[in-house]
Design an enzyme around this catalytic site. Structure first.
Site, PDB file in Angstrom:
ATOM      1  N   LYS A  84       8.626   5.579  -1.386  1.00  0.00           N
ATOM      2  CA  LYS A  84       7.125   5.254  -1.387  1.00  0.00           C
ATOM      3  C   LYS A  84       7.143   5.795  -0.042  1.00  0.00           C
ATOM      4  O   LYS A  84       7.385   6.053   1.455  1.00  0.00           O
ATOM      5  CB  LYS A  84       7.247   3.444  -1.491  1.00  0.00           C
ATOM      6  CG  LYS A  84       5.784   3.461  -1.403  1.00  0.00           C
ATOM      7  CD  LYS A  84       5.775   1.753  -1.278  1.00  0.00           C
ATOM      8  CE  LYS A  84       4.523   1.164  -1.580  1.00  0.00           C
ATOM      9  NZ  LYS A  84       4.475  -0.584  -1.793  1.00  0.00           N
ATOM     10  N   SER A 162       2.220  -2.494  -5.922  1.00  0.00           N
ATOM     11  CA  SER A 162       1.662  -1.176  -5.004  1.00  0.00           C
ATOM     12  C   SER A 162       2.605  -0.256  -4.893  1.00  0.00           C
ATOM     13  O   SER A 162       2.309   1.134  -4.456  1.00  0.00           O
ATOM     14  CB  SER A 162       1.344  -1.521  -3.842  1.00  0.00           C
ATOM     15  OG  SER A 162       2.562  -1.457  -2.370  1.00  0.00           O
ATOM     16  N   SER A 186       4.452  -5.989  -5.490  1.00  0.00           N
ATOM     17  CA  SER A 186       5.188  -4.907  -5.307  1.00  0.00           C
ATOM     18  C   SER A 186       6.554  -4.223  -5.550  1.00  0.00           C
ATOM     19  O   SER A 186       5.817  -2.626  -5.869  1.00  0.00           O
ATOM     20  CB  SER A 186       4.221  -4.379  -4.325  1.00  0.00           C
ATOM     21  OG  SER A 186       3.000  -4.902  -3.946  1.00  0.00           O
TER      22      SER A 186
END
Length: 479
Positions: A84, A162, A186
């Site tokens: 990420k 996310s 997330s």
């Protein structure tokens, strides 16, 4: 260079590790194979922000030479991965999903990346995420500098947030595993939407040094993989205390295989004990309900199931107050500098302002009640090996609708708020398909530091099912 079959993209870490050692392919060939997929399908899905390219190939070449000389770092040696885009590394920009930071390169190497490098992993890419990890109040899938990340199972649907790109990349076979973060859903949400396995570790189990801070007391970093067993392999490299992150704890993480951990921890009576939340399927999509019921049948092969209720606390309010207050403290400069007005999502222009006016007494009281939640959950989970629930109330959202419009009356249980408040581990694994052929997920939540047991339970479930063996069509086939 050898052309690898498409099925290689969806192989487990164990399978790839064995293939490398048998000489079926080299680390360089594997790296080029995944770099090609990241550049093609990854870009189509809007899952990829930047790739390592030549640097990844050079590292793969060094790891090939090490294996030839008999230097074996373990199962991650020569295995590609991506992170990420909030984990910093000096060789690629770290954007936090936000357009003002599109070209920013940070000098720090995140501890998680350093540990995977030491274990032989090859970092190939930074992946799409909701800007600032979703902490500013987004309500639509496009709150990302690279645009809404498509779900590999249906490109008109969202991959979740996310950690959008982290889930999509594993589901699409762009890399064998990725890293994401969770403050409140997330990791588990995008993994369920994309039909992959993912672990949210116990708070403090994985260092967050070099990763963006959204909420100091709720942020956690964990792996996305094809199987629970693979999650255990990655966690073995990640877990452990870090002097650069004083929230980490020195609790040993020992993982061999999910099956071995399962047998090692088997209760004297021979059967595990799982708790099922009463009403957990009362307001979920029909297919989510049906798949969960079928999952309980499979779980009953090795566990006794008992219906329970959670202790009564205002979980969502507590989690919301704490995370918003800490986000406001972390990102106040976005407002004072004016950067907030440059963000992609209009919702994110305003969300931080309301967080800045939360009274200190509300935050303090939420933290005091949080301790009661932790004690109550520890007492409850001392009686069970895990709590099982549907991971999410619906399948992946359409990208042309607001989240609220699509969800309608469907709502999740408060288990995500509970787990993140108390710092508890959770793992989600695919357990079927729902509307429009999209994946659904099954979640196991355990006692603090019972990460290995959760991996074992989820691993046994995957031995009894084949959902983790399914993979989506190539994006080009859906255009």
């Amino acid at each position: 260079m050898k052309t690898l079959p498409r099925e290689t993209a969806f192989a487990s870490i164990r399978t790839l590790a064995e293939g490398l050692r048998r000489g079926e392919f080299t680390s360089v060939e594997l790296t080029q194979f995944y770099l090609d997929r990241l550049q093609t399908w990854g870009k189509q899905l809007r899952a990829v922000v930047n790739t390592a390219g030549q640097a990844a190939l050079e590292r793969a070449n060094r790891l090939d030479r090490e294996l030839t000389r008999g230097q074996d770092r373990g199962r991650l040696q020569g295995i590609r991965y991506a992170v990420k885009d909030l984990f910093s590394s000096p060789d690629m920009p770290t954007t936090w999903g936000a357009s003002p930071y599109r070209d920013r390169v940070l000098p720090t190497e995140a501890t998680a990346i350093a540990r995977l490098t030491k274990s032989g992993g090859v970092l190939c890419a930074k992946l799409a995420m909701i800007e600032f990890a979703g902490g500013l109040g987004y309500r639509d899938a496009d709150a990302c500098d690279t645009g809404p990340c498509s779900n590999p199972w249906n490109v008109t649907r969202w991959s979740g947030g996310s950690s959008s790109g982290s889930a999509a990349a594993v589901a699409a076979g762009l890399v064998p595993f990725t890293l994401g973060t969770e403050t409140w859903g997330s990791i588990t949400n995008p993994a369920a939407f994309c039909g992959v396995s993912a672990l949210r570790p116990t708070y403090g189990r994985v260092s967050r040094h070099g990763a963006m801070t959204l909420s100091w007391t709720m942020d956690k970093a964990g792996p996305f993989c094809r199987t629970a067993d693979d999650c255990g392999i990655v966690m073995h490299a990640l877990a452990g205390a870090d002097p650069d992150d004083d929230s980490t704890v020195d609790v040993p993480f020992q993982f061999t295989t999910a099956d071995e951990i399962f047998e090692k921890n088997r209760p004297r009576r021979g059967r595990y004990r799982l708790a099922v939340l009463k009403g957990s399927t009362a307001r979920v999509q029909p297919e989510v309900r049906e798949n969960f019921a079928e999952s309980l049948v499979r779980l009953a092969d090795f566990a006794d199931l008992e219906a329970i209720e959670l202790p009564h606390f205002p979980y969502n309010t507590l989690a919301g107050t704490i995370s918003a207050s800490e986000t406001a403290a972390a990102f106040e400069e976005l407002i004072t500098s004016g950067v907030v007005w440059e963000l992609t999502s209009e919702d994110d222009h305003w969300g931080l302002h309301s967080a800045l006016v939360i009274p200190a007494k509300d935050y303090i009281n939420a933290m005091r009640i949080r301790r009661l939640v932790q004690h109550a959950m520890d007492e409850l989970l001392s009686q069970y090996d895990a709590i099982v629930t549907p991971t999410w109330a619906t399948v992946a959202y359409p990208m042309d609708q607001s989240f609220r419009d699509y969800r309608g009356g469907y709502t999740n249980t408060p288990i995500s708020a509970v787990g993140n408040l108390a710092g508890l581990p959770a793992i989600t694994v695919p357990n079927g398909v729902g509307e429009a052929g999209l994946p659904t997920g099954l979640q196991f939540v355990g006692r603090a530091f019972a990460d290995e047991l959760l991996l074992a339970l989820a691993g046994r479930y995957q031995q009894l099912t084949t959902w983790h063996e399914q993979f989506p069509p190539e994006p080009a086939e859906m255009m």
